[in-house]
Design an enzyme around this catalytic site. Structure first.
Site, PDB file in Angstrom:
ATOM      1  N   GLU B  12      39.243  38.857  37.890  1.00 43.48           N
ATOM      2  CA  GLU B  12      40.543  39.140  38.505  1.00 43.48           C
ATOM      3  C   GLU B  12      40.807  40.647  38.451  1.00 43.48           C
ATOM      4  O   GLU B  12      40.681  41.257  37.390  1.00 43.48           O
ATOM      5  CB  GLU B  12      41.639  38.389  37.739  1.00 43.48           C
ATOM      6  CG  GLU B  12      41.471  36.873  37.817  1.00 43.48           C
ATOM      7  CD  GLU B  12      42.241  36.131  36.734  1.00 43.48           C
ATOM      8  OE1 GLU B  12      42.987  36.774  35.974  1.00 43.48           O
ATOM      9  OE2 GLU B  12      42.075  34.904  36.639  1.00 43.48           O
ATOM     10  N   GLU B  43      40.643  31.094  35.915  1.00 42.38           N
ATOM     11  CA  GLU B  43      39.580  31.395  34.948  1.00 42.38           C
ATOM     12  C   GLU B  43      38.467  30.346  34.980  1.00 42.38           C
ATOM     13  O   GLU B  43      37.286  30.692  34.897  1.00 42.38           O
ATOM     14  CB  GLU B  43      40.162  31.511  33.534  1.00 42.38           C
ATOM     15  CG  GLU B  43      40.902  32.820  33.274  1.00 42.38           C
ATOM     16  CD  GLU B  43      42.320  32.828  33.837  1.00 42.38           C
ATOM     17  OE1 GLU B  43      42.786  31.780  34.307  1.00 42.38           O
ATOM     18  OE2 GLU B  43      42.962  33.902  33.810  1.00 42.38           O
ATOM     19  N   HIS B 112      48.189  38.049  24.890  1.00 44.72           N
ATOM     20  CA  HIS B 112      47.474  39.270  25.269  1.00 44.72           C
ATOM     21  C   HIS B 112      46.805  39.939  24.070  1.00 44.72           C
ATOM     22  O   HIS B 112      46.277  41.035  24.183  1.00 44.72           O
ATOM     23  CB  HIS B 112      48.417  40.267  25.954  1.00 44.72           C
ATOM     24  CG  HIS B 112      48.819  39.843  27.327  1.00 44.72           C
ATOM     25  ND1 HIS B 112      49.651  38.774  27.558  1.00 44.72           N
ATOM     26  CD2 HIS B 112      48.501  40.340  28.547  1.00 44.72           C
ATOM     27  CE1 HIS B 112      49.845  38.638  28.868  1.00 44.72           C
ATOM     28  NE2 HIS B 112      49.151  39.568  29.488  1.00 44.72           N
TER      29      HIS B 112
END
Lengths: 346, 307
Positions: B12, B43, B112
């Site tokens: 991506e 994904e 993250h």
């Protein structure tokens, strides 16, 4: 179709006798499988789910190898790289995983064509590139609910891969009816992804063949992916582990048995003047072949303990080597005076 | 990519943007959009497609944008990618590299900054590596791409902004080789990725206080190259395992068990683990309490020294 049904029946019996751990019958679905299997060209690749016994047979995979996984001898069964197996990939038991492998493979076919043409660009949704070959992937109505199956449609549409999705809608995802999975006919879902689609009578082998050829031709010549929903019916159980009488309404099975693809094709052939002797010979040879397969399945060798370690990695791996050596030493400690060993199946 | 035209990049935002960490910056301009593929945001689709490409003879290098987003692809990695060579009796290889920016220290939001490395080190069929220096990052990615096995390539996010020497002409260490990052004699401390920097800091401080720490950089999490680590423990008699990930049922647990099994009579103290707590990675404002720092490493060193 008849040969596959005879083999299928043998395998169900073998499971009941404890000779197979599981069997996945394809009885009732031979019509779309023979039509679509015959529609593919030798250079095409086919990614099955786990019920495409007739497609496997058409591509050259021996029924015996097909049953090896269900006998607990292997997780594969045939050499995909051997041209004798007709680019027919291994069965996949995780629902929908193979849809993505097929899409990646078709993307590879597209990239091969681009490399050959020295074209370094791949734009999203661009008009296709003729690849001269296509990839076909099979799955069932239940799998259409899986994320993987839907993501593969996104990727196929985005890259305009040369592939054909085949959904065998046999009406039941084990015990869950297709109505529980989808509020819309399945072929209409593909349209939402921007993929051409069609619904066919999956118990009509000639329709399956004609549409299969058309869609594969379009894919090979650069017109992108297609999606075929074949309406059929699973006459038997999902696998030998379930009992359809628990979840099917009375009369449903009988309704579909009247629409059995083998019966229908026989009726059609009779209108063309084909006579009894032909049908008798078909059933007899199917029986002979099924019995050959049964005997061969029972005589398949058990895997050696060492085979567990043989191909976990393509390159040497110290922990695997360590454990392989340990097992070898451990097993040899059981060697008797006559040299016999303990074994996985002895 | 220049050496092997079967190497394909997918992920991506890896094209014109160059990836969210700019690791693939300008590569699409150089190699074309048919070799550096911006993918749809999916994904599992990225990994699943890479598997199909590998079956076709390509060597895909894919980027998972952040550690916490690898889980939608977990099934494709663990039930498919890891097993397909085995299922094919070795007739096909799966030369797929999955690049995963991982770990804390950047103050990011939920999902993250995580350390999912042990999930993959637990899975037969996968190889898992994590560089801790620019030189290793340079060499190890090339070695991972050349490997015929699937490699999870964990890139410590904290290191993206740290500069260091790269020697493109020197011979690279084998991909799966443990490295002694700093020699010492009193205690062995072992870690990987960004943790190695913390361990070196701890060793520096301990040195000023008279304790000699040997820092071992794992580099490879599967397989683990145990011999250099065992040699170090046999020398020092003490081991502290440090990791950002949670401590329970972890790489640290495996290392402690392995060392206890193979160097028991050399140990003068129990093997200690310094790790993230067994909680989800916390909000960024408390990550400093969660991530092992030099002080926590030194606290464990003190405990093992005074056992």
């Amino acid at each position: 179709m008849v040969g596959t049904r005879a083999f299928d029946t043998e395998c169900t019996h073998l499971q009941r006798q404890g000779q197979l751990a599981l069997w996945v019958p394809s009885v009732g679905q031979e019509g779309c499988q023979v039509g679509l299997g015959r529609a593919a060209e030798p250079q095409d690749h086919i990614f099955p789910a786990y019920r495409e016994h007739l497609v496997a047979k058409i591509r050259g995979v021996d029924f015996v190898n097909l049953a090896a996984q269900f006998r607990g001898l292997t997780h594969g069964g045939w050499d995909v790289t051997d041209p004798a197996n007709g680019n027919f990939h291994l069965y996949t038991l995780v629902l929908g995983a193979q849809t993505q492998h097929a899409t990646g493979h078709a993307l590879g076919q597209l990239l091969d064509a681009k490399r050959a043409a020295a074209d370094t660009r791949l734009d999203p949704g661009e008009a296709g590139t003729a690849t001269g070959e296509a990839t076909m992937v099979f799955y069932g109505d239940g799998t259409t609910s899986q994320g993987d199956a839907n993501e593969s449609l996104v990727f196929a549409a985005s890259y305009q891969t040369p592939q054909v999705f085949v959904v065998q809608n046999n009406r039941w995802a084990i015990s869950v009816p297709v109505a529980r999975q989808s509020r819309t006919p399945l072929y209409r879902r593909a349209l939402g992804f921007g993929i051409r689609s069609v619904q066919i009578d999956g118990n009509d082998p000639l329709a399956a063949y004609a549409v299969g050829r058309r869609f594969l031709d379009l894919a090979r010549t650069g017109h992108g992916p297609g999606y075929i929903e074949a309406l059929t019916y699973r006459i038997g159980a999902h696998t030998t582990s379930d009992d359809p009488t628990r979840y099917r309404e009375d009369g449903e099975l009988e309704h579909w048995q009247e629409r059995d693809p083998i019966k229908r094709l026989e009726a059609y052939l009779r209108t063309l003047g084909v006579e009894d002797a032909f049908f008798a010979e078909v059933w007899e040879s199917a029986d002979r072949e099924a019995k050959r397969a049964r005997d061969a399945i029972l005589n398949l060798p058990a895997p050696t303990a060492d085979s567990m370690f043989a191909s976990v990695y393509s390159e040497p791996h110290p922990r695997i080597e360590e454990q392989r050596a340990w097992l070898e030493r451990y097993e040899s400690s059981f060697e008797g005076a006559d040299g016999t060993k303990r074994g996985s199946d002895q | 990519m220049a050496a092997d035209d079967r190497v394909i990049l997918m992920g991506e935002d890896i094209g014109p943007l160059g990836g969210v960490f700019r690791v693939t910056d300008k590569l699409q301009a150089e190699f074309g959009s048919a070799r550096v593929l911006d993918t749809p945001l999916a994904e599992a689709g990225i990994v699943g497609s890479a598997i199909g490409l590998a079956m076709r003879g390509y060597r895909p290098v894919i980027e998972i944008q952040f550690d916490g987003f690898i889980f939608p692809a977990f099934n494709q990695i663990v039930t498919q990618l890891a097993k397909l060579t085995n299922r094919h009796d070795g007739t096909i290889s799966m030369p797929v590299v999955i690049r995963v920016p991982y770990g804390g220290h950047i103050g990011a939001v939920e999902h993250h900054q995580e350390s999912p490395d042990a999930y993959f080190a637990h899975t037969p069929g996968l190889r898992v590596v994590a560089p801790s220096t620019p030189n290793d990052a340079y060499w190890m990615i090339q070695q991972a791409i050349q490997s015929n096995d699937p490699v999870l390539f964990f890139e410590p996010k904290a290191k993206y902004w740290q500069k260091g020497e790269v020697d493109p002409s020197a011979a690279a260490s084998p991909l799966h080789q443990t490295r002694v990052a700093r020699p010492g004699t009193d205690v062995t401390v072992v870690g990987h990725g960004a943790m190695v920097t913390t361990l070196l800091q701890a060793a520096e401080i301990a040195g000023t206080e008279g304790t000699s720490i040997e820092v071992v950089d794992l580099r490879s999490l599967s397989p683990i190259d145990y011999e250099p680590l065992l040699a170090s423990v046999r020398k020092t008699g003490r081991l502290v395992v440090a990791q950002e990930a949670q401590g329970g049922v972890s790489l640290g647990s495996e290392i402690a068990a392995y060392v206890a099994e193979h160097a028991f009579y050399s140990l003068q103290a129990p093997v200690l683990r310094v790790a993230g707590y067994d909680v989800p990675f916390p909000p960024a404002r408390v990550e400093g309490l969660y991530l092992p720092d030099a002080d926590r490493v030194l606290e464990a060193v003190d405990r093992t020294m005074h056992y």
